[in-house]
Design a protein around this motif. Structure first.
Motif, mmCIF file in Angstrom:
data_model
loop_
_atom_site.group_PDB
_atom_site.id
_atom_site.type_symbol
_atom_site.label_atom_id
_atom_site.label_comp_id
_atom_site.label_asym_id
_atom_site.label_seq_id
_atom_site.Cartn_x
_atom_site.Cartn_y
_atom_site.Cartn_z
ATOM 1 N N ARG A 188 -23.466 -27.863 -29.288
ATOM 2 C CA ARG A 188 -22.471 -28.898 -29.565
ATOM 3 C C ARG A 188 -22.281 -29.726 -28.301
ATOM 4 O O ARG A 188 -23.010 -29.553 -27.317
ATOM 5 N N SER A 224 -20.255 -33.270 -34.117
ATOM 6 C CA SER A 224 -20.813 -32.211 -34.959
ATOM 7 C C SER A 224 -21.454 -31.129 -34.095
ATOM 8 O O SER A 224 -21.436 -31.192 -32.859
ATOM 9 N N ALA A 239 -22.980 -37.310 -33.315
ATOM 10 C CA ALA A 239 -23.920 -36.475 -34.058
ATOM 11 C C ALA A 239 -24.749 -35.611 -33.118
ATOM 12 O O ALA A 239 -25.300 -36.095 -32.128
#
Length: 598
Positions: free
Chosen positions: A337, A343, A363
């Motif tokens: 992460r 995300s 992302a």
């Protein structure tokens, strides 16, 4: 005019890098136990525009009131760590440290590089007076002192008592520990615990985790849990429940009672909201009572690598760049992460190959085409992103209600620690034992209700003694039956064997009818709820254990097939066993089980 200065120090310790890293990357503990002039500061987490967190801190040093911000550090486990402070007031603009670890022939060398930047006359004057050199020597002194103070790096107790504890408090502690040692939960560990409470640094005492201590001291976990609970009952330790942040794994929303644990919490350090999960992220921790050790408040740094051992790599990836990194980690499941909001992905590392990673704004995406021995992280976005690679599983060192629910000391000494009236708690693996009397109806007919009931109650005590002997608890009695719970199936089986093997001695007392017991055991997950007795367990695991007991004959132990094929199979093989299969009420398919005759 902006000026800079770089200062380097080098240290070598006759220890492998794993041990040195454990101590010296824990800057909070290192600073607390050293006499290098460090003191805690007050800090506030601030959310930046990109969703990351900076810590705004204030500290007074002599005539100077310093204000600075520090972002989360960068590190790779066993290799390096760095931390920067950007000052808003005071003589300097920036102070950054980089520490590099290198092992050779069992010895570890640390190269510490310090960078300072300033632009004012005061900063120049202090630099000329050697203040910066003095400041950089203090962490080096702290490192040397930290290593020297520990007799054994596996035991978090310094060589000498560094903290002042009054003679009266020591006397009170000794008397409390003496009383604990007289009871069933001392286990010969009261002296080591006393030494720890008197000598350990305050940072180590903020959150005492019994399972972690048990591992460090190489003692049974159950013994350490029971000792800490007994010390709480004696007023030596205070206890509190915390919800663990799934990212930084730090405790949030501390409460003194289980019923008051909120349904969720917010972590300011990670800027995330998360739900309560009794199985994984609600833990019980301890700390010394205030009369024994008053712990200072405040922090020493934003995030010391040793305090978040699940995070193996954390580094800023500039926009448009690719970083390939070799990580010194075992195979397993890792979460990838960013520190900034966004995300995440879960990667299975087989010890040989990592999946490639692409960062694009918020992302985090896997890129199998770039898989390889090194983990390759590419930032295709327009802003820097801080990559985090961490162990995806919660530490087993967390003492959850699922583990505590089967500990006799918890039920004895903490009757007020109950779930709320409408709360339920998912419990991890628990072994359930049901026992019942064979032909109990004829017993009541032969000696009368009063005499039979008295004998049944006496038999309850007999069963409970064997259950507690193996670290289990009696959850409840139902008619003539007993429901017991254990933290593992081996303990449940050992208790069942003792019950069956020793019931003959019980029957030999006085001139009375002989009792014959039927026992069933199953292991699995269940749900705990509040009851008049404290906590009661419900679910398929409970139903299965009860149904298995109903299939047992007198002097038999019936085990579910899964248990019989588990690590218990060697022990079971020593007895007369018979595999069987039957339809059980409440279960669609016939259930396979093993009969063990004692």
């Amino acid at each position: 005019m902006e000026k800079t200065l770089e200062i380097a120090h080098e240290l070598t310790f006759d220890r492998p890098v794993e041990e040195v890293w454990t101590l010296l990357s824990d800057s909070q503990r290192m600073h607390v136990i050293s006499s290098a002039g460090f003191s805690p500061y007050e800090a506030e987490d601030v959310v930046t525009a990109d969703g990351s967190i900076e810590r705004a801190a204030v500290k007074s040093i002599g005539p100077f009131k310093l204000r600075w911000r520090e972002r989360m550090g960068e590190w790779a486990v066993h290799e390096y760590f760095s931390q920067a402070r950007l000052f808003e007031s005071g003589p300097f603009q920036e102070l950054t440290v980089h520490a590099y670890f290198d092992e050779s022939d069992g010895k570890t060398t640390i190269k510490a590089l310090f960078f300072a930047k300033w632009s004012g006359l005061l900063g120049s004057a202090l630099a000329r007076l050697g203040v910066l050199h003095w400041m950089t020597r203090q962490p080096v002194i702290a490192m040397r002192k930290t290593m020297a103070e520990y007799e054994n790096l596996r035991l978090p107790v310094p060589r000498s008592e560094l903290h002042t504890v009054s003679g009266r408090a020591k006397q009170r502690l000794a008397q409390a520990m003496k009383e604990i040692e007289k009871g069933p939960f001392g286990q010969g560990l009261t002296e080591p615990l006393s030494n720890f409470l008197l000598k350990a640094d305050p940072h180590s005492l903020r959150r005492i985790r019994p399972l972690k201590l048990a591992g460090a001291w190489a003692v049974p976990e159950q013994h350490m849990i029971e000792l800490c609970i007994a010390a709480h009952k004696a007023g030596v330790l205070s206890m509190r429940w915390a919800i663990i942040c799934p990212r930084c794994r730090d405790g949030k929303a501390d409460t003194e009672n289980l019923a008051d644990v909120p349904s969720g919490a917010h972590c300011t350090s990670c800027n995330v909201d998360f739900d309560r999960d009794f199985v994984n992220n609600v833990e019980l921790v301890f700390s010394p009572s205030a009369w024994l050790r008053a712990l200072p408040s405040g922090s020493f740094c934003m995030m010391a690598p040793a305090n978040v051992p699940h995070i193996k790599w954390q580094e800023v990836i500039p926009p448009g760049q690719v970083v390939d990194k070799e990580l010194d980690v075992p195979q397993g499941q890792y979460r990838i992460r960013t520190v900034e909001a966004g995300s995440e992905i879960i990667a299975d590392y087989d010890g040989r190959s990592w999946v490639g990673v692409t960062l694009n704004g918020e992302a985090v995406q896997s890129d199998p085409a770039r898989s390889g021995r090194l983990i390759s992280v590419r930032n295709v976005g327009t802003d820097p992103r801080t990559i985090v690679v961490e162990n995806a599983n919660f530490s087993r060192n967390r003492l959850t209600i699922g583990r505590l629910a089967t500990v006799p000391a918890f039920r004895d000494f903490c009757p007020d620690q109950l779930l709320g009236a409408k709360q339920t708690a998912g419990i991890g693996q628990v072994a359930i034992l049901f026992s019942d009397l064979e032909k109990s109806t004829s017993l009541y007919e032969s000696i009368g209700d009063a005499s039979a009931y008295a004998l049944v109650v006496e038999h309850f005590d007999f069963v409970e003694t064997r259950v507690r002997r193996h670290g289990g608890i009696i959850v409840k009695t139902i008619g003539d039956a007993v429901m017991a719970a254990f933290s593992d199936s081996e303990a449940a089986l050992n208790a069942a064997l003792d019950i069956q093997n020793e019931i003959g001695e019980f029957n030999a007392r006085d001139d009375r009818p002989a009792l014959s017991l039927k026992i069933g055991i199953h292991e699995g997950t269940c749900v705990a709820m509040r009851s008049e007795q404290g906590l009661d367990f419900f679910g398929g695991t409970i139903n299965m254990a009860a149904r298995l007991q109903s299939k047992a004959a007198g002097k038999e132990i019936v085990l579910s097939a899964d248990l019989a094929r588990s690590d218990l199979r060697t022990k079971i093989a020593q007895y007369d066993t018979k595999w069987d299969k039957a339809s059980l009420s409440g279960f669609e398919k016939p259930v396979e089980f093993v009969r063990l005759h004692c």
